[in-house]
Enzyme design. Structure first.
Site, mmCIF file in Angstrom:
data_model
loop_
_atom_site.group_PDB
_atom_site.id
_atom_site.type_symbol
_atom_site.label_atom_id
_atom_site.label_comp_id
_atom_site.label_asym_id
_atom_site.label_seq_id
_atom_site.Cartn_x
_atom_site.Cartn_y
_atom_site.Cartn_z
ATOM 1 N N ASP A 264 1.031 -1.188 0.159
ATOM 2 C CA ASP A 264 -0.101 0.015 0.214
ATOM 3 C C ASP A 264 0.877 1.046 -0.085
ATOM 4 O O ASP A 264 2.081 1.114 0.369
ATOM 5 C CB ASP A 264 -1.006 0.001 1.083
ATOM 6 C CG ASP A 264 -2.039 0.838 0.779
ATOM 7 O OD1 ASP A 264 -2.188 1.613 0.027
ATOM 8 O OD2 ASP A 264 -3.200 0.983 1.779
ATOM 9 N N TRP A 265 0.403 2.297 -0.636
ATOM 10 C CA TRP A 265 1.340 3.506 -0.562
ATOM 11 C C TRP A 265 1.900 4.064 0.560
ATOM 12 O O TRP A 265 1.320 4.578 1.515
ATOM 13 C CB TRP A 265 0.289 4.629 -1.283
ATOM 14 C CG TRP A 265 0.356 4.620 -2.614
ATOM 15 C CD1 TRP A 265 0.591 5.534 -3.542
ATOM 16 C CD2 TRP A 265 0.159 3.483 -3.773
ATOM 17 N NE1 TRP A 265 0.808 5.341 -4.890
ATOM 18 C CE2 TRP A 265 0.466 3.907 -4.857
ATOM 19 C CE3 TRP A 265 -0.010 2.150 -3.563
ATOM 20 C CZ2 TRP A 265 0.293 3.311 -6.200
ATOM 21 C CZ3 TRP A 265 -0.070 1.523 -4.522
ATOM 22 C CH2 TRP A 265 0.143 2.035 -6.008
#
Ligand code: BGC
Length: 739
Positions: A264-265
């Site tokens: 995930d970012w």
């Protein structure tokens, strides 16, 4: 002459293919992909290998230019294709070709209980993604709705592992059949937003396998997902983006996942863990001044220079790197290197039709006392509420979109009821922000009147209306169904309860339409005759709502979650386990899922709680009669059984019903839920028509996860098979002996 040219063409094509096959096997389409990957890896430099496993911009990673592998582009996800942002910043790129169709939020898709619509969703979304040059969509999301406060419930598919599994598979298949990778998120246990970077989840193996993992497992094994996104939170004190148990053991070893694990970012925190614990592609890291706009910040990613240095120092060989690269190349061959897929198109009629169909089928009619709906022959209709004029495709976090069109509820109602006078009163002020992430919301929401003045206006107009349609709920602003935070309370915000109470006093025909991805407290539910759950339903919102309110569409949505009266009815809250306990260092918050496997209706069933509306519940403008279910008395181990039940439309309107099948072990050796959804079918019936619904069950529906054996198992004994219209409305029960 023509013949000669064709012949020359064939010969040159033939020799070209020959040359490719002999000199560049990685480009030879006749070879098995794994052979092509072997060849490509053997040609890659260390720098090229490192480059393909991390981002080069907010949403892209580099291909291998020297070898002809194109750059790889991804985007959110999951309800439409997000507008482009700048290379290095979150600001809008200001493109003129990125206004998309917003499909209904995934809670609405789940509420259709229609797996064909999940397929249609994936197919249409893929076409938009292809036009926009996106190789991977960041979605769908299948985290289980454990608490109605979770800010991101609207992006998920409800509380039940079986329903979510059934709905996610066709979405992925359709997307990937068009050549766009699905990146299923957020794996795993990302069940609340508030402390998503700090939560360390403590959960039993049983709850993990029975509740939180099945939809991911189905996505991988049945849907064949090409990518999965690691979640921000921790499990067993290790971040899920580089978690040995989650990624190496469960996903890659047990489920044989052959795709790519994407962080995930900003979900990657440690180079060595990322190397050995199964992360394959790093995106969005906030390393060393990235947020300050450092030049070439991507080189500072955990899986960039730091990884290269460790290899150069001899602390790691390229063993792990080659496995990551192999997976990334596999993803390239499935997407960027597969030239056979279409070019795609944006905002076509077909896409709007799909969005409308999903929206109308997902809307849930929760209450319809005295059959006040559908609205027919009204002379004066009053629409009240900010959500009637607020764009809901904008906001909510990473799923925010820039749409070509969004029909607002008020406009949809005005068009559909053109024979009536339709008045509007704001009633309350919620969120007056005019833009989100650089995308403007259209109509101005600025309002200077006080809440009391707004209520007074609404009440005055309500006095003379035949119907009052209140369109309220949440709105995707911070703390109101939005990424990054949970809701602070179960109650409706912005004094909406006061508004509704005031309207009840002056008009009997109140229709409350709730816009949200979560249930909300409705203390006035008994005194409002009609209640509709309208979700966040995208581009066609107003059209879909008006179609249901007018009866042009007969509602057939059913709740994908339990609608509690109050939070004490929800296991995560009743057991005091949400949101967890901060450790002394104030860095990690431990959240123990004390309700264990008893999530949603499994908890209310166990504790004899009658929620406001149960899981699987939803009304229609027609009525259905359930006949008696039939099944063999014995279920022999190793075989399947078939159960049949006749269903009749006993009303005057054609309508669709979702017939649900739940299972209960009668004398279990371990604690088991009173019922668990194991099959469902949605059927369309004409007035008076009867259909025999047939379920063929395999033995796995009887199983539970045995923590000692680390395996799914079913004990011999009696099982109850319950067929009904919701988890709280069982119409026919049969008992079978399994041995
Ligand atoms: C979200 C993801 C999203 C990513 C990229 C993250 O903050 O959790 O769901 O795909 O950002 O926008």
């Amino acid at each position: 002459m023509k013949k000669q040219i064709i012949l020359a063409g064939i010969i040159s094509l033939f020799s070209y293919n020959q040359i490719i096959a002999q000199t560049l096997p990685y480009l030879d389409e006749t070879l098995p992909v794994e052979k092509r990957i072997d060849d490509a890896i053997s040609r890659m430099t260390l720098e090229e290998k490192i480059a393909v496993i991390h981002a080069q911009s907010k949403f892209s990673s580099p291909g291998i230019k020297r070898l002809g592998f194109r750059d790889f582009w991804t985007d959110d996800g999951p309800h439409g294709v997000r507008p482009d942002v700048l290379w290095d910043e979150w600001e809008q790129a200001g493109q003129t070709n990125d206004s998309c169709v917003a499909f209904p939020a995934l809670t609405c898709l789940a509420a259709t209980w229609n797996t064909d619509l999940a397929y249609i969703y994936g197919e249409n979304l893929a076409e938009e993604a292809l036009y926009r040059g996106k190789n991977m969509m960041l979605g769908p999301g299948v985290n289980i709705q454990r608490t109605p406060l979770n800010g991101r419930s609207f992006e998920y598919m409800g509380e039940d592992p079986y329903l979510a599994s059934q709905m996610v598979v066709p979405y992925i298949k359709a997307l990937q059949e068009k050549g766009v990778a699905a990146c299923v998120k957020h794996y795993a246990l990302n069940n609340d937003e508030e402390y998503r970077h700090q939560v360390n989840v403590i959960v039993s193996d049983r709850a993990l396998h029975e509740i939180y993992l099945p939809a991911f497992k189905a996505a991988v094994q049945q849907g064949g997902a090409w990518a999965i996104m690691g979640a921000y939170n921790l499990y067993k004190n290790q971040h899920n983006c580089h978690n040995d148990i989650m990624l190496n053991q469960i996903l890659k070893r047990d489920w044989q996942f052959d795709g790519v694990v994407v962080s995930d970012w900003g979900g990657c925190h440690n180079t060595e863990e990322a190397i050995v614990n199964g992360l394959d592609m790093e995106f969005g890291s906030w390393t060393d001044g990235l947020t300050m706009g450092k030049t070439n910040a991507y080189d500072s990613y955990f899986l960039a220079e730091p990884y290269k240095q460790l290899i150069k120092q001899g602390r790691f060989t390229t063993k792990e790197l080659d496995d990551k690269v192999r997976r990334v190349l596999r993803l390239f061959y499935r997407t960027t290197m597969n030239d056979k897929h279409e070019v795609g198109f944006l905002c076509s009629e077909k896409h709007y039709d799909a969005a409308l169909k999903i929206a109308t089928e997902g809307i849930v009619l929760l209450k319809n006392e005295g059959d006040i709906l559908p609205i027919r022959n009204a002379k004066r209709i009053l629409v009240v509420g900010e959500n009637a004029i607020k764009m809901m495709t904008v906001g909510g976090g990473s799923s925010s979109l820039k749409v070509q069109k969004e029909i607002l509820p008020l406009d949809g109602i005005r068009t559909r009821f053109s024979n009536a006078q339709v008045d509007y009163a704001r009633g309350y002020v919620g969120d007056t922000v005019q833009s989100y992430n650089g995308v403007t919301v259209g109509r101005s929401l600025v309002e200077n009147r006080t809440p009391k003045q707004l209520r007074t206006e609404a009440v005055q107009l309500a006095n003379n209306a035949d119907y009052v349609i209140v369109i309220g709920g949440l709105n995707k602003s911070d703390y109101q169904d939005c990424e990054g935070h949970d809701r602070k309370q179960y109650e409706l915000p912005y004094e909406q309860n006061e508004l509704i109470e005031a309207l009840i006093k002056v008009n009997k025909n109140i229709v409350y339409v709730n816009i949200s991805g979560n249930p909300v407290a409705m203390p006035w539910a008994k005194r409002v005759p009609a209640i509709v759950q309208g979700w966040f339903i995208g581009s066609e919102a107003g059209e879909a709502l008006a179609a249901v309110l007018s009866g042009d569409v007969n509602p057939s949505g059913k709740l994908p979650f339990t609608w509690y009266n109050n939070l004490n009815e929800c296991g995560a809250h009743a057991t005091g386990s949400y949101p967890g306990t901060w450790r002394d260092d104030n860095k990690i918050i431990d959240e123990e899922y004390k309700e264990d496997i008893f999530v949603g209706y499994r908890y209310t069933d166990k504790n004899g709680i009658k929620p406001l509306f149960s899981f699987g519940y939803g009304l229609s403008y027609t009525t259905f009669n359930y006949g008696k279910a039939t099944a063999p008395k014995h279920w022999n181990k190793g075989s399947n059984i078939t159960i049949e039940i006749p269903i009749t439309n006993t009303g005057k309107t054609a309508g669709a019903e979702t017939v649900q099948l739940y299972i209960q072990e009668q004398n279990p050796r371990v604690a088991r839920p009173i019922k668990e959804l194991k099959a469902f079918q949605k059927i369309l019936l004409q007035p008076g028509e009867t259909q025999l619904v047939r379920f063929t069950l395999t033995e796995d529906v009887l199983q539970y996860y045995d923590e000692t054996a680390h395996a799914w198992t079913a004990n011999d004994g009696k099982f109850r098979i319950m067929i009904g219209a919701s988890a709280a409305d069982i119409k026919s029960t049969i008992s079978v002996d399994y041995n």
